[in-house]
Design an enzyme around this catalytic site. Structure first.
Site: not given
Ligand code: NAP
Length: 239
Positions: A142, A155
């Protein structure tokens, strides 16, 4: 021929958001995709979407904070397809709030999913990639992995750590022909970002844009490795 025909990819956090978009694009590009997250119903929906487009998917409900479930994910993928070419460490989690009010067990949970699980998974799949002399490990960090902000200490620390892990791993395995990459997204319009009045979601990055960056890495020439990619919203989402 499709660009990833015959390949096998593991995508974590595949049930929604960025992981869903990555999984669907890899499936459409010809890779067989092992889908991991805790929510089985979300994984099943993504699996259906991939199959509807002619691809192959394997649903492996996995809690990435547990080593035995991580091991089961790798075993199930190998039992199904016999090899692994790409590991996309995308799953992530974090609780916002001031450090003085934080629960230490939440820090542990964040470090386990965001940093330790990518390390354990890398350790488990690397022998397969080394045997082949090719493959890729892509870690989704990120912009919070390069600059800290208030109320996101654990985080941010986990995402800084993931960048350090990526850089070290790249140096360790580059001679095997294995690509190791970290992607640093800014705001992406996913369920992780709660509705906030001063944020215009239509200006955020689309999950599909991050999927394109992943495909770019996986289809890069054998002579180069995009080690770090930052993707920021074109226009500021702050209004
Ligand atoms: P999201 O929509 O909340 O999806 C997160 C995913 O991670 C879900 O499928 C969730 O599934 C899974 N997860 C969470 N805890 C878990 C666990 N203990 N075991 C297995 N799976 C787990 O988030 P996103 O925005 O797509 O984020 C994806 C990645 O991008 C993350 O690493 C996040 O930090 C990074 N990121 C996001 C943003 C943003 O603005 N959205 C920006 C920078 C970086 P379950 O809850 O079903 O387990």
């Amino acid at each position: 021929m499709k660009s990833l025909a015959g390949k096998v990819s593991i995508v974590t956090g595949a049930g929604r958001g960025i992981g869903r978009a990555i999984s669907v694009l890899l499936g459409r590009s010809g890779s067989r995709v092992a889908l991991a997250a805790r929510s089985e119903s979300q994984l099943r929906a993504v699996g259906e979407e991939i199959r509807d487009q002619g691809g192959e998917a394997l649903v492996v409900p996995t809690d990435l904070s547990l080593d035995e479930e991580i091991e089961r994910l790798v075993t199930a993928t190998l039992e199904k397809w016999g090899s692994i070419d790409h590991l996309i460490n995308n799953a992530g989690w974090g609780k916002t709030g001031p450090i003085l009010k934080a629960k230490r067990e939440d820090w542990d949970a964040t470090f386990r999913v965001n940093l330790r699980a990518p390390m354990v998974l890398s350790q488990l799949v690397l022998p397969k990639l080394m045997e082949k002399g090719e493959g890729a490990i892509i870690n989704i960090s990120s912009v919070s992995g390069k600059s800290g902000q208030e109320n996101t200490a654990a985080y941010s620390a986990s995402k800084f750590g993931l960048i350090g892990f990526t850089e070290s791993l790249y140096e360790e395995v580059r001679e095997y022909g294995i690509k190791v990459t970290v992607i640093l997204p800014g705001f992406v319009d996913t369920p992780m970002i709660p509705p906030i009045k001063r944020l215009d979601r239509t200006r955020m990055i689309r999950p599909e844009d991050i999927a394109r960056a992943v495909l770019f890495v996986l289809t890069s020439p054998i002579t180069s490795c995009p080690v770090e990619i930052t993707v920021r919203p074109q226009k500021s989402p702050y209004v």
